[in-house]
Scaffold this motif. Structure first.
Motif, PDB file in Angstrom:
ATOM      1  N   VAL A   1       0.814  -1.223   0.000  1.00 20.75           N
ATOM      2  CA  VAL A   1       0.000   0.000   0.000  1.00 20.75           C
ATOM      3  C   VAL A   1       0.848   1.274   0.000  1.00 20.75           C
ATOM      4  O   VAL A   1       0.501   2.231  -0.696  1.00 20.75           O
ATOM      5  CB  VAL A   1      -1.001  -0.026   1.179  1.00 20.75           C
ATOM      6  N   PRO A   2       1.958   1.339   0.725  1.00 26.89           N
ATOM      7  CA  PRO A   2       2.741   2.584   0.690  1.00 26.89           C
ATOM      8  C   PRO A   2       3.297   2.927  -0.690  1.00 26.89           C
ATOM      9  O   PRO A   2       3.574   4.097  -0.962  1.00 26.89           O
ATOM     10  CB  PRO A   2       3.886   2.314   1.669  1.00 26.89           C
TER      11      PRO A   2
ATOM     12  N   LEU B   1       4.306   7.003  -4.696  1.00 24.60           N
ATOM     13  CA  LEU B   1       4.327   7.411  -6.103  1.00 24.60           C
ATOM     14  C   LEU B   1       3.480   8.659  -6.330  1.00 24.60           C
ATOM     15  O   LEU B   1       3.885   9.562  -7.073  1.00 24.60           O
ATOM     16  CB  LEU B   1       3.837   6.278  -6.999  1.00 24.60           C
ATOM     17  N   SER B   2       2.318   8.730  -5.691  1.00 20.77           N
ATOM     18  CA  SER B   2       1.481   9.919  -5.877  1.00 20.77           C
ATOM     19  C   SER B   2       2.142  11.137  -5.237  1.00 20.77           C
ATOM     20  O   SER B   2       2.058  12.244  -5.776  1.00 20.77           O
ATOM     21  CB  SER B   2       0.083   9.689  -5.311  1.00 20.77           C
ATOM     22  N   LEU B   3       2.830  10.940  -4.103  1.00 17.70           N
ATOM     23  CA  LEU B   3       3.570  12.053  -3.505  1.00 17.70           C
ATOM     24  C   LEU B   3       4.708  12.494  -4.419  1.00 17.70           C
ATOM     25  O   LEU B   3       4.953  13.696  -4.588  1.00 17.70           O
ATOM     26  CB  LEU B   3       4.124  11.652  -2.138  1.00 17.70           C
TER      27      LEU B   3
ATOM     28  N   SER C   1       7.032  16.328  -8.175  1.00 20.37           N
ATOM     29  CA  SER C   1       7.551  16.561  -9.524  1.00 20.37           C
ATOM     30  C   SER C   1       6.841  17.729 -10.185  1.00 20.37           C
ATOM     31  O   SER C   1       7.479  18.581 -10.827  1.00 20.37           O
ATOM     32  CB  SER C   1       7.390  15.305 -10.390  1.00 20.37           C
ATOM     33  N   ILE C   2       5.525  17.781 -10.028  1.00 22.23           N
ATOM     34  CA  ILE C   2       4.770  18.885 -10.628  1.00 22.23           C
ATOM     35  C   ILE C   2       5.169  20.208  -9.984  1.00 22.23           C
ATOM     36  O   ILE C   2       5.360  21.218 -10.658  1.00 22.23           O
ATOM     37  CB  ILE C   2       3.256  18.617 -10.505  1.00 22.23           C
ATOM     38  N   TRP C   3       5.335  20.219  -8.656  1.00 18.39           N
ATOM     39  CA  TRP C   3       5.757  21.430  -7.952  1.00 18.39           C
ATOM     40  C   TRP C   3       7.153  21.846  -8.407  1.00 18.39           C
ATOM     41  O   TRP C   3       7.396  23.027  -8.702  1.00 18.39           O
ATOM     42  CB  TRP C   3       5.737  21.180  -6.447  1.00 18.39           C
TER      43      TRP C   3
END
Ligand code: ZN
Length: 99
Positions: free
Chosen positions: A58-59, A64-66, A71-73
């Motif tokens: 689960v982590p 990955l979403s974090l 990455s976007i930031w």
């Protein structure tokens, strides 16, 4: 517990506990212990597997979403920095042309 982990007979420790990957031998080939009349693990092993795999797996999508968010930031920050450098260079070139 050690015999269960090693997959050996619970009585003698010599014979195999499993005939196939998840199927118990009906009896120990070394000492004749009767496994077939006692086999009743129920859903316990599956529940433990779900908990253990869930804790480990689960982590990964959460991380990955974090990472995607970071990455976007970071992409926005670097685009701003590079744009600012280009702007400053262009401003200096314009200043030299005018003098
Ligand atoms: Zn045995």
């Amino acid at each position: 517990m050690e015999a269960g982990l090693s997959g050996r007979c619970l009585e003698c420790g010599e014979g195999r506990l499993f005939s196939r990957w998840l199927t118990f031998e009906p009896r120990c080939l070394a000492c004749g212990a009767d496994f077939a009349s006692f086999e009743d693990a129920g859903d316990g092993p599956a529940v433990f597997v779900i908990f253990i795999v869930g804790i480990l797996i689960v982590p990964i999508p959460v991380l990955l979403s974090l990472a995607l968010g970071w990455s976007i930031w970071l992409l926005r920050v670097l685009r701003g920095v590079i744009f600012a450098q280009g702007w400053a260079k262009h401003a200096r070139e314009q200043q030299f042309k005018n003098t």
